[in-house]
Design an enzyme around this catalytic site. Structure first.
Site, PDB file in Angstrom:
ATOM      1  N   THR A 179       0.847  -1.191   0.000  1.00 19.41           N
ATOM      2  CA  THR A 179       0.000   0.000   0.000  1.00 19.41           C
ATOM      3  C   THR A 179       0.889   1.249   0.000  1.00 19.41           C
ATOM      4  O   THR A 179       2.020   1.185   0.471  1.00 19.41           O
ATOM      5  CB  THR A 179      -0.818  -0.073   1.308  1.00 19.41           C
ATOM      6  OG1 THR A 179      -1.664  -1.205   1.238  1.00 19.41           O
ATOM      7  CG2 THR A 179      -1.621   1.164   1.582  1.00 19.41           C
ATOM      8  N   ARG A 207     -13.902  -7.405  -0.977  1.00 20.06           N
ATOM      9  CA  ARG A 207     -13.207  -7.174   0.291  1.00 20.06           C
ATOM     10  C   ARG A 207     -12.676  -5.727   0.337  1.00 20.06           C
ATOM     11  O   ARG A 207     -12.086  -5.246  -0.611  1.00 20.06           O
ATOM     12  CB  ARG A 207     -12.047  -8.157   0.438  1.00 20.06           C
ATOM     13  CG  ARG A 207     -11.231  -7.999   1.726  1.00 20.06           C
ATOM     14  CD  ARG A 207     -10.006  -7.133   1.510  1.00 20.06           C
ATOM     15  NE  ARG A 207      -9.169  -7.027   2.714  1.00 20.06           N
ATOM     16  CZ  ARG A 207      -8.154  -6.184   2.831  1.00 20.06           C
ATOM     17  NH1 ARG A 207      -7.839  -5.378   1.837  1.00 20.06           N
ATOM     18  NH2 ARG A 207      -7.458  -6.118   3.933  1.00 20.06           N
ATOM     19  N   VAL A 208     -12.899  -5.056   1.442  1.00 19.89           N
ATOM     20  CA  VAL A 208     -12.391  -3.692   1.619  1.00 19.89           C
ATOM     21  C   VAL A 208     -11.490  -3.682   2.851  1.00 19.89           C
ATOM     22  O   VAL A 208     -11.836  -4.270   3.880  1.00 19.89           O
ATOM     23  CB  VAL A 208     -13.558  -2.693   1.807  1.00 19.89           C
ATOM     24  CG1 VAL A 208     -13.030  -1.293   2.089  1.00 19.89           C
ATOM     25  CG2 VAL A 208     -14.451  -2.667   0.562  1.00 19.89           C
ATOM     26  N   GLY A 209     -10.333  -3.057   2.724  1.00 18.40           N
ATOM     27  CA  GLY A 209      -9.386  -3.009   3.841  1.00 18.40           C
ATOM     28  C   GLY A 209      -9.496  -1.721   4.637  1.00 18.40           C
ATOM     29  O   GLY A 209     -10.541  -1.059   4.648  1.00 18.40           O
ATOM     30  N   ASP A 210      -8.404  -1.365   5.308  1.00 24.19           N
ATOM     31  CA  ASP A 210      -8.399  -0.182   6.181  1.00 24.19           C
ATOM     32  C   ASP A 210      -8.140   1.121   5.431  1.00 24.19           C
ATOM     33  O   ASP A 210      -8.465   2.197   5.933  1.00 24.19           O
ATOM     34  CB  ASP A 210      -7.312  -0.347   7.253  1.00 24.19           C
ATOM     35  CG  ASP A 210      -5.912  -0.498   6.648  1.00 24.19           C
ATOM     36  OD1 ASP A 210      -5.773  -1.223   5.641  1.00 24.19           O
ATOM     37  OD2 ASP A 210      -4.966   0.104   7.168  1.00 24.19           O
ATOM     38  N   THR A 230      -0.174   0.966   6.825  1.00 24.56           N
ATOM     39  CA  THR A 230      -0.030  -0.136   5.870  1.00 24.56           C
ATOM     40  C   THR A 230       0.072  -1.438   6.662  1.00 24.56           C
ATOM     41  O   THR A 230       0.654  -1.462   7.746  1.00 24.56           O
ATOM     42  CB  THR A 230       1.210   0.040   4.964  1.00 24.56           C
ATOM     43  OG1 THR A 230       1.621  -1.240   4.460  1.00 24.56           O
ATOM     44  CG2 THR A 230       2.393   0.653   5.683  1.00 24.56           C
ATOM     45  N   GLY A 231      -0.482  -2.494   6.102  1.00 21.48           N
ATOM     46  CA  GLY A 231      -0.460  -3.774   6.817  1.00 21.48           C
ATOM     47  C   GLY A 231      -1.765  -4.490   6.583  1.00 21.48           C
ATOM     48  O   GLY A 231      -2.562  -4.056   5.740  1.00 21.48           O
TER      49      GLY A 231
HETATM   50  N1  GLY Z   1      -3.649  -2.122   4.286  1.00 23.75           N
HETATM   51  C1  GLY Z   1      -4.241  -2.339   3.054  1.00 23.75           C
HETATM   52  C2  GLY Z   1      -5.240  -3.374   3.056  1.00 23.75           C
HETATM   53  O1  GLY Z   1      -5.309  -4.212   3.948  1.00 23.75           O
HETATM   54  O2  GLY Z   1      -6.016  -3.388   2.136  1.00 23.75           O
HETATM   55  N1  GLY Z   2      -1.964  -4.922   1.782  1.00 17.94           N
HETATM   56  C1  GLY Z   2      -0.815  -4.837   2.574  1.00 17.94           C
HETATM   57  C2  GLY Z   2      -0.290  -3.454   2.781  1.00 17.94           C
HETATM   58  O1  GLY Z   2      -0.947  -2.618   3.373  1.00 17.94           O
HETATM   59  O2  GLY Z   2       0.786  -3.155   2.377  1.00 17.94           O
END
Ligand code: GLY
Ligand code: GLY
Length: 311
Positions: A179, A207-210, A230-231
């Site tokens: 990210t 799917r939606v992340g943070d 990020t993570g």
């Molecule tokens: N941190 C980005 C995600 O999990 O989508």
């Molecule tokens: N999707 C992992 C990140 O946030 O880098």
């Protein structure tokens, strides 16, 4: 004569005050595992450096933090080197769904998009949501309608699908890219933060992340700090990571460093890793990560510039 001097001082005072305010930018290219391929790492660091310089230039010229953040993130989205914009990973059905958000810390205005399929710079859509609509978060089909409403150009979603990305999904050997995000403090004391991502490779559709969740992947408040994360997004949402850092500073008097450290350790306790970049209202810059590496770069008006992948 006296009058002219007094008028001169009154006229020049705001410029003097602004020119002495600290300003700074920090960007990241995703916490994860990075090889020691020196050519690839050199390319990554060049792009990070370019994003920092372009964002910094905006601030130096008296531009707004939110402009610096968008400018820097677009460089990263366009580079194809990161998991954002044109470089976004594919979901389990072989297409791209991108998420992004942006926030400014003066009035807590924010905008976000999730599940973007046919626009190369989701961070600019997030900004459009913030500035041109009465809403905060658009998802899925609604994002397409938003692009049309503002007469922006959609791209063919297939153009984001490369043979290399398809091969990765097929073989299960997914090249982990991160990210991207940026945080800036401008000469007027305004803080902004933004985050943009393709999410997790091979994720389920929808799917939606943070990253598009204000308070999880992104937060900015002038009286505390700006944060981009990020993570593994699910854990950053559960910890309200970005807002959590701001709250520790506001309500518990934490330093920026201690607040970032606390939230990363809470996420570690839950079994996840990641990284965080942040700038506080005084221009202190801080980043940390619990993965093997995180491309990161920053530059401040005090003359410090640094670009790195490993601590
Ligand atoms: N941190 C980005 C995600 O999990 O989508
Ligand atoms: N999707 C992992 C990140 O946030 O880098």
């Amino acid at each position: 004569m006296k009058k002219i001097i007094v008028v001169g001082i009154i006229f020049l005072l705001p410029f003097w005050v602004f020119s002495n305010k600290p300003f700074a930018i920090i960007v990241h290219g995703g916490a994860g595992t990075y090889s020691n391929d020196s050519i690839q790492n050199y390319k990554i660091m060049q792009v990070i450096s370019d994003a920092v310089e372009k964002g910094y230039k905006v601030l130096e010229n008296g531009g707004a933090a939110v402009d610096a953040v968008e400018t820097a993130i677009k460089v990263l989205e366009d580079s194809r080197l990161f998991n954002a914009g044109k470089g976004s990973v594919l979901n389990e059905e072989g297409f791209v769904e991108m998420d992004a958000s942006i926030m400014e810390g003066k009035e807590l205005k924010a905008g976000a998009v999730a599940g973007v399929r046919d626009f190369p710079n989701p961070i600019s859509l997030a900004r459009l949501v913030m500035e041109k609509t009465p809403h905060l978060l658009f998802a899925g089909e609604g994002v397409g309608k938003l692009i049309d409403r503002f007469q922006l150009k959609r791209i063919n979603p297939d153009s984001l699908v490369t043979p290399e990305k398809l091969q990765e999904i097929k073989s299960g050997k997914i090249h982990k890219k991160g990210t991207v995000g940026a945080v800036a403090l401008d000469k007027y004391g305004n803080i902004a933060a933004g985050t943009s991502t393709g999410g997790i490779a091979n994720k389920m559709v929808g799917r939606v992340g943070d990253s598009p969740i204000i308070g999880a992947g992104t937060y900015a408040k002038n009286s505390t700090c700006g944060v981009s994360c990020t993570g593994l997004g699910e854990f950053f949402i559960k910890q309200s990571a970005a807002f959590h850092i701001s709250a520790l500073i506001e309500y518990a008097n934490y330093s920026l460093k201690d607040a970032v450290g606390y939230v990363l350790s809470e996420i570690m306790k839950m079994g996840a890793t990641g990284g965080i970049i942040a700038i506080d209202k005084n221009g202190n810059i801080f980043f940390d990560y619990t993965t093997q590496g995180m491309p990161c770069g920053y530059k401040s008006s005090s003359g410090v510039k640094k670009v790195l992948i490993f601590k």
